[in-house]
Enzyme design. Sequence first.
Site, PDB file in Angstrom:
ATOM      1  N   GLY A 123      -5.723   9.900  -3.085  1.00 33.59           N
ATOM      2  CA  GLY A 123      -4.734  10.969  -3.086  1.00 33.59           C
ATOM      3  C   GLY A 123      -5.255  12.351  -2.757  1.00 33.59           C
ATOM      4  N   GLU A 148     -10.888   6.374  -4.845  1.00 35.25           N
ATOM      5  CA  GLU A 148     -10.257   5.363  -3.987  1.00 35.25           C
ATOM      6  C   GLU A 148      -9.603   6.052  -2.807  1.00 35.25           C
ATOM      7  OE1 GLU A 148      -8.428   1.953  -6.854  1.00 35.25           O
ATOM      8  OE2 GLU A 148      -7.069   3.412  -6.030  1.00 35.25           O
ATOM      9  N   ARG A 170      -7.220   8.676   2.941  1.00 32.97           N
ATOM     10  CA  ARG A 170      -6.845   9.805   3.802  1.00 32.97           C
ATOM     11  C   ARG A 170      -7.957  10.837   3.961  1.00 32.97           C
ATOM     12  NH1 ARG A 170      -1.469  11.143   4.056  1.00 32.97           N
ATOM     13  NH2 ARG A 170      -1.267  10.092   2.060  1.00 32.97           N
ATOM     14  N   TYR A 204       8.324  11.046   6.300  1.00 33.50           N
ATOM     15  CA  TYR A 204       8.148  12.092   5.286  1.00 33.50           C
ATOM     16  C   TYR A 204       8.502  13.483   5.795  1.00 33.50           C
ATOM     17  CZ  TYR A 204       4.830   8.628   3.272  1.00 33.50           C
ATOM     18  OH  TYR A 204       4.223   7.513   2.769  1.00 33.50           O
ATOM     19  N   CYS A 257      15.545   4.129  19.250  1.00 36.51           N
ATOM     20  CA  CYS A 257      16.960   4.476  19.114  1.00 36.51           C
ATOM     21  C   CYS A 257      17.213   4.959  17.687  1.00 36.51           C
ATOM     22  CB  CYS A 257      17.827   3.277  19.446  1.00 36.51           C
ATOM     23  SG  CYS A 257      17.429   2.583  21.055  1.00 36.51           S
ATOM     24  N   GLU A 258      16.452   5.947  17.289  1.00 36.28           N
ATOM     25  CA  GLU A 258      16.556   6.551  15.964  1.00 36.28           C
ATOM     26  C   GLU A 258      16.292   8.038  16.148  1.00 36.28           C
ATOM     27  OE1 GLU A 258      17.177   5.233  12.973  1.00 36.28           O
ATOM     28  OE2 GLU A 258      17.304   3.177  13.725  1.00 36.28           O
TER      29      GLU A 258
HETATM   30  C1  LIG Z   1      -2.680   4.460  -1.163  1.00 38.47           C
HETATM   31  C2  LIG Z   1      -3.630   4.313  -2.271  1.00 38.47           C
HETATM   32  C3  LIG Z   1      -4.885   4.897  -2.209  1.00 38.47           C
HETATM   33  C4  LIG Z   1      -5.328   5.782  -1.092  1.00 38.47           C
HETATM   34  O1  LIG Z   1      -4.547   6.905  -0.954  1.00 38.47           O
HETATM   35  P1  LIG Z   1      -5.061   8.101  -0.008  1.00 38.47           P
HETATM   36  O2  LIG Z   1      -3.902   9.043   0.002  1.00 38.47           O
HETATM   37  O3  LIG Z   1      -5.311   7.511   1.327  1.00 38.47           O
HETATM   38  O4  LIG Z   1      -6.272   8.647  -0.622  1.00 38.47           O
HETATM   39  C5  LIG Z   1      -5.759   4.656  -3.243  1.00 38.47           C
HETATM   40  N1  LIG Z   1      -5.425   3.886  -4.290  1.00 38.47           N
HETATM   41  C6  LIG Z   1      -4.212   3.311  -4.390  1.00 38.47           C
HETATM   42  C7  LIG Z   1      -3.908   2.479  -5.566  1.00 38.47           C
HETATM   43  C8  LIG Z   1      -3.270   3.508  -3.396  1.00 38.47           C
HETATM   44  O5  LIG Z   1      -2.065   2.948  -3.497  1.00 38.47           O
END
Ligand SMILES: *Cc1c(COP(=O)(O)O)cnc(C)c1O
Length: 417
Positions: free
Chosen positions: A230, A272, A275, A314, A341-342
């Site tokens: 995230g 984790e 992005r 988004y 077509c959107e």
């Molecule tokens: C999507 C997701 C991530 C990665 O999210 P990023 O925005 O790419 O960092 C990590 N852990 C879980 C459980 C996710 O669903």
Amino acid sequence: MTEKALPFNLKELREIVRDFPTPFYIYDEEAIRRTARDFSAAFEWAPNGFRNYYAVKACPNPWILKILGEEGMGTDSSSIAELILSEAAGITGENAFFTSNNTPLQEYLKAKEIGAVINLDDITHIAYLEQIGLPKTLSFRYNPGPLKEGNDIIGKPEEAKYGLTREQMIEAYRIAKAKGVERFGIHTMVASNELNPDYFVETADLLLQLLADVTEQTGVTIDFINFGGGIGIPYRPEETAVDMARVSKGIKRRYTEYIVNGALKPPIINFECGRYVTGPHGYLVTEAIHEKHIYKEYIGVNASMADMMRPGMYGAYHHITVMGKENSPATETYDVVGSLCENNDKFAIDRKLPPIERGDLVVIHDTGAHGRSMGFNYNGKLRPAELLFQEDGTVREIRRRENLDDYFATLEYPGLS
Ligand SMILES: *Cc1c(COP(=O)(O)O)cnc(C)c1O
């Protein structure tokens, strides 16, 4: 402010396009490696080590996973296909994490088979997983509910489907320990594309506090703490990248407070992030094929929302560079559109850009994560190739573009497959 630079100029890109027709994704290997190294370096202080488990869904290509593995990253999967990709890239055992939700049993089976750390999303999944035998290592995902403010993409934690409540967390460790689990992790993820460094420090504080409570109330030692993904990226030039030194420093202070001062076993620190690692280092290269002048000015490119759905889904901003016109004044106001077509099939709305002519190469930035992987085949659109812009400047095709045979492959119909 973030400079929206490119790893190639017009002449170099023209050469690439000669070999590989547009549209395609291209990833910058050198920049990906640099980001991976810097991420680890920011947490060098962690007494028992640091590892980011790259979220495979962000860019599910084994060549990318292999590069990240070489830089010390693991993978985070949430499906059988992602686990297989991780395995193919040589990332298994505790280097692989499995964070899923509403998980079918076959997925747990595959996760167990490659020795991935299973991160349970619900307390009832302890019994569910017992059907195939509990692994020696388990982790649980915490949903802090109203304790934590949400952010735009993931929403408020108390309305999010993920994770266990605080009470369930304590209970889950107690049960798992009684059932013979020996090694434990703790996890949370409450934000997506968040740019505020303090948000991650506050999340770490919540999770460290819970770790201390779990240990106190259940006697369980937690070996690793996973702060989830995230971490956002500056999609807009006026935004600034997350100051990782600040995140690290803030987390270190809380870690010292809860772990060191609390005389707890220092857990490995995990993230984790997907992005943050590859997002800024991928580009969707398209070509302008039409211009249209009605109530608004339109530029039609040869990719669509089926290739990259973030703007349509988004309303996300993705920066656009018209190759060779980087320094031309942005005198025009365009909607840059695809051919679905959107009407939400638009890469940009009312974007100030230099005059675009047919044949211009139009590059869409920050598509190295949640780009091609979110694509689809609506309207019979074939999905684009992926190229790797390698450290030595050469280009390797790491996934070919789809053809009609691919599109028809699942049909049983005379003349089609
Ligand atoms: C999507 C997701 C991530 C990665 O999210 P990023 O925005 O790419 O960092 C990590 N852990 C879980 C459980 C996710 O669903």
